[in-house]
Design a protein around this motif. Structure first.
Motif, short mmCIF file in Angstrom:
data_model
loop_
_atom_site.label_atom_id
_atom_site.label_comp_id
_atom_site.label_asym_id
_atom_site.label_seq_id
_atom_site.Cartn_x
_atom_site.Cartn_y
_atom_site.Cartn_z
N ALA A 1 0.83 -1.20 0.00
CA ALA A 1 0.00 0.00 0.00
C ALA A 1 0.86 1.25 0.00
CB ALA A 1 -0.91 0.00 1.23
N ARG B 1 -1.75 -5.34 6.94
CA ARG B 1 -3.11 -5.42 6.42
C ARG B 1 -3.90 -4.12 6.58
NH1 ARG B 1 -5.79 -10.67 6.16
NH2 ARG B 1 -4.23 -12.31 6.09
N TYR B 2 -3.55 -3.30 7.53
CA TYR B 2 -4.43 -2.18 7.89
C TYR B 2 -3.64 -0.89 8.02
CZ TYR B 2 -7.47 0.77 10.78
OH TYR B 2 -8.21 1.81 11.28
N SER C 1 -8.22 1.57 5.57
CA SER C 1 -8.07 0.50 4.58
C SER C 1 -7.67 -0.78 5.29
CB SER C 1 -7.03 0.88 3.53
OG SER C 1 -6.83 -0.17 2.61
N LYS D 1 -6.93 -4.88 4.45
CA LYS D 1 -6.73 -5.94 3.47
C LYS D 1 -7.21 -7.25 4.08
CE LYS D 1 -3.41 -7.36 -0.02
NZ LYS D 1 -2.04 -7.16 -0.56
N SER E 1 -8.69 -9.08 -1.51
CA SER E 1 -9.86 -8.31 -1.06
C SER E 1 -9.43 -7.20 -0.11
CB SER E 1 -10.88 -9.21 -0.38
OG SER E 1 -11.27 -10.26 -1.24
N THR E 2 -9.99 -6.02 -0.33
CA THR E 2 -9.70 -4.86 0.51
C THR E 2 -10.99 -4.10 0.77
OG1 THR E 2 -7.51 -4.63 -0.48
CG2 THR E 2 -8.34 -2.75 0.77
N THR F 1 -12.46 -0.42 2.36
CA THR F 1 -12.05 0.93 2.74
C THR F 1 -13.25 1.68 3.30
OG1 THR F 1 -12.49 1.86 0.53
CG2 THR F 1 -10.28 1.01 0.96
#
Length: 801
Positions: A121, A655-656, A692, A694, A699-700, A702
């Motif tokens: 990201a 992930r975040y 955001s 993940k 797949s994500t 937001t």
């Protein structure tokens, strides 16, 4: 406030006093290898000093995969490594910069590009010198146009008229590819709504632009930079989608990028069919014991076709040539129903009731063509850039309107009209950046713009079956503008410091002439100086994170647009009309700001805008008929705006990640309205956030939103309002297909009530738009890379250390 100015200059003097501490140079070795420890030779390394991004160092890795740089001790650097057959490496800041040697692992890349995938990201917002860079990629998939993308960008606020606000009561100036769009807010909004979001490479937000930019940017600058053909081989995407509120929008588009050797090109095509509504309810004191209640409901169906293209040529190692252009055709219509009721307050008796109906159509053509050349003077980064562009905007349409008198009952009146306006804009500028040494950069340039605007409106009334000219609405207006400017600024690094100072000279020539209904004219000829000072330094290093401070002072001007100056009356309804003010003077703003960033990400800012001769949208009662009011612009007084801004979040790791921000604006206004003192003091808060998560590699989800409390728009006091948006992205077909589900303004809270207490004018109301929408977007990415021969991998324009 005086305290803020004292703090600002005190900090400046403190920083300048400390610049006597010079950093020492030292050697840094970077080794590149694969996972099996095999050396990567012939890779290009670019090292950028984050204290002065104009200073870039280049090197090639040798047969042992090593490259050596001479860097300043204590500085922070950004590293980019590229090599054919390997995935690029980007490190910001460069890890291990305090060591004598750093080893990095390069990952082999596939020869054929199967899909466009994001391996990590990106930062949504980062600071680069005196501008904030917004990466649109995280929010582009959830938007249908550049206009929506701006609405979802943290820290930006768009009013219903299309104006973009940063941290000032003055709207920001909109640039596309570094060129100012000298249009009305409505025309710019139309252009942005036709611009596909995935054609945007980045957005640059300059709250305090340097002397290199036009001084007519008191509210800051938003520069939208479009993507160009930068990929090897042919890449692109096709996309289609829809969203549904009360009405529906549908769109389809194609993006192509191609780069072969020394040539690059891109093509963007987009078609949009949309519809939306706007509802405005107003209660205005009509007389001491009367109130006028109005409820206007308008729909705006439209079809928009957009095409953008670009061609780039590397003529030699020193010369680059780029052509770019845009074409937009907007065919829209509107249908408005406006109910008007006058009641007696004491008895609540209905005295008058009528209904206005208006149907209109509009065809807007916008053409833009630009030519840009770049000459690389030396290997230190000196360059000469020349840019010439031409823009044409044409609006042509017609209206049919009627008024039905329900109480007391009367005969319905009818009328119609047509309008035609054309705007031509030619811009020519040349900018020189010359590196006097590794630490001193000189920037200078000249610019001229020529603008010609003509407007013709013809209206008619149907009286006893006869179509007669309506002199109250018919008008013709011509406007010419020429602005000539020149600037010079110098930046110098002192170890941990970077100081930039500049001066801009602008000559303004404005000539307006109304021919119908009366022969009036106005002229403005003036020359002004605009200073600029910018200082950056490292404040501290906490837990491995570098904190830098930025201090800025600038003076700017806001010139009245041609629609602000046109004195012709523009009919709204039988109780209200608009007119310009040819006596309107330019307004001047002095801005002081101190801000702090962490690892190139903006953290905190405090500043003040002092504006004199501020021109404001005001409402006056008609002196001959109290049942009429008119809106115009006037220079009423001075405004002192103090603000602070806070932005925080988790960096884009794992992930975040999230971004959260808050901004407080306090306005202290002092002026004279209707020959009486008009003073008020008001503060407002804005909160915004972006999240955001993940879920899995494909797949994500937001989430982004904002809240604005006790807002202010000119003299209008706004109620609390905000919006929350949710999206889910999922990749399919070997990550080539991206499916996005969106929900915008989920709770339907993005509308506001307003109050206007302005002299003898007292009004309250509500404004609502079709903001709650649910939709889906499909985007398919494709691309083919031709196999590159490694025998040419050393043929690069390397720069010495």
């Amino acid at each position: 406030m005086i305290a803020i100015r004292n703090l600002f200059w005190g900090f400046v003097l403190t920083c300048i006093f400390q610049v006597t501490l010079f950093a020492q140079s030292r050697s840094l070795q970077i080794r590149l290898q694969e996972a099996n420890q095999q050396a990567v030779l012939g890779a290009t390394l670019q090292l950028t000093d984050r204290a002065d991004t104009t200073r870039k160092l280049y090197a090639l890795s040798d047969t042992a995969g090593k490259a050596v740089f001479s860097i300043a001790a204590g500085h922070s650097y950004r590293l980019v490594v590229t090599s054919v057959g390997y995935k690029p490496i980007r490190r910001e800041p460069l890890p291990g910069v305090g060591q004598a040697a750093v080893t990095l692992i390069m990952t082999p890349d596939n020869v054929q590009l199967q899909a466009v995938s994001v391996t990590a990201a990106k930062a949504l917002v980062r600071q680069e010198d005196d501008k904030t860079i917004v990466d649109p990629e995280p929010i582009a998939a959830t938007s249908t146009s550049a206009y929506e993308l701006l609405e979802k960008t943290p820290g930006l606020f768009l009013d219903p008229d299309g104006n973009v606000y940063l941290s000032s009561t003055t709207p920001a100036t909109i640039y596309i590819n570094g060129r100012e769009q000298k249009m009305s807010a409505a025309d710019i909004a139309s252009i942005l709504k036709s611009l596909p979001p995935n054609s945007i490479a980045r957005m640059e937000i300059l709250r305090t632009p340097s002397a290199r930019y036009d001084a007519s940017s008191s509210g800051g600058i938003v520069n939208i930079v479009l993507k160009k053909g930068i990929s090897l081989g042919l890449t692109g995407s096709v996309n289609a989608g829809f969203n549904q509120g009360r009405f529906g929008n549908q769109f389809v588009g194609l993006n192509l990028n191609n780069s072969q050797g020394k040539r690059s090109s891109y093509l963007n095509l987009n078609y949009t069919r949309r519809n939306l509504y706007e509802q405005v309810q107003t209660n205005r004191a009509f007389a001491p014991d009367s109130i006028l209640r109005q409820d206007a409901y308008t729909t705006y169906p439209a079809q928009v076709f957009y095409a953008g293209y670009g061609l780039g040529f590397e003529l030699s190692k020193k010369w680059d040539l780029n052509l770019d252009g845009r074409f937009s055709w907007n065919e829209s219509s509107s249908s408005a129903s406006n109910s008007n009721q006058i009641s007696q307050i004491s008895t609540n008796r209905l005295a008058s009731d009528n209904l206005n109906l208006t149907d209109g159509s509009n065809r807007m053509l916008s053409i833009s063509q630009g030519l840009n050349t770049k000459y690389k003077i030396d290997t230190l980064g000196s360059e000469l850039i020349t840019d010439v562009s031409y823009n044409f905007t044409g609006n042509r349409g017609d209206q049919v309107f009627s008024t039905q008198y329900l109480q007391p009952e009367g005969a319905t009146t009818f009328g119609d009209g047509n309008f035609d306006s054309q705007r031509h804009l030619i811009t020519a500028q040349s900018d020189l950046k010359y590196k006097l040494s590794k630490s001193i950069t000189l920037e200078t340039g000249v610019k001229s713009t020529w603008q010609n605007f003509t407007s013709q409106q013809n209206y008619f009334s149907l009286i006893n079956t006869q179509r007669l000219p309506n002199t109250a609405r018919t008008n013709a207006f011509e406007y010419r503008e020429n602005i000539n400017s020149g600037y010079a600024q110098v930046s110098k690094t002192f170890g941990l410091f970077m100081l930039k100072g500049g001066l801009r000279l602008e000559n303004t020539n404005m000539d307006g002439h109304q021919r119908i209904p009366t022969d009036t004219s106005f002229k403005i000829n003036r020359t002004d100086l605009f200073p600029y000072v910018y200082l950056s330094r490292r404040v501290a290093k906490i837990a491995g994170y570098e904190l830098r401070s930025y201090l800025v002072y600038r003076r700017s001007i806001t010139r009245p647009a041609y629609d602000y100056l046109n004195p012709a009356a523009r009919y709204v309804d039988q109780y209200l009309y608009d007119r310009g003010n040819p006596a309107l003077r330019p307004q001047f703003t002095e801005n002081y700001e101190v801000n702090i960033s962490v690892e190139d990400r903006p953290l905190f800012a405090i500043g003040q805008n002092n504006t004199r001769d501020i021109f404001t949208n005001v409402v006056y009662q008609d002196p001959t008929n109290r049942s009429l009011a008119y809106r115009t612009y006037d220079n009423l007084g001075t405004n002192k705006e103090t603000y602070f801004r806070l932005l925080a979040g988790i960096p884009p790791i794992k992930r975040y990640f999230f971004v959260f921000g808050a901004q407080y604006n306090h306005n202290q206004y002092s002026g004279v309205y209707e020959n009486k003192p008009l003073n008020f003091s008001r503060g407002s808060w804005s909160f915004f956030t972006y999240h955001s998560l993940k879920i899995d590699p494909r797949s994500t989800v937001t989430l982004n939103g904002f809240i604005r409390t006790r807002g202010q728009l000119q003299f209008y006091e706004l109620s609390n309002f905000g919006g929350l948006n949710l999206s889910l992205n999922r990749k399919f077909m070997d990550n080539k297909l991206l499916v996005t589900f969106t929900a915008n303004d989920i709770f339907f809270t993005n509308f506001y009530e307003f109050t206007l207490q302005q002299g003898s004018v007292s009004a309250t109301g509500l404004r609502r738009n079709d903001t709650r929408r649910f939709g889906m977007t499909l985007r398919y990415n494709f691309g083919v890379r031709k196999k590159e021969e490694r025998v040419n991998m050393f043929n690069v324009d390397a720069q010495p250390q």
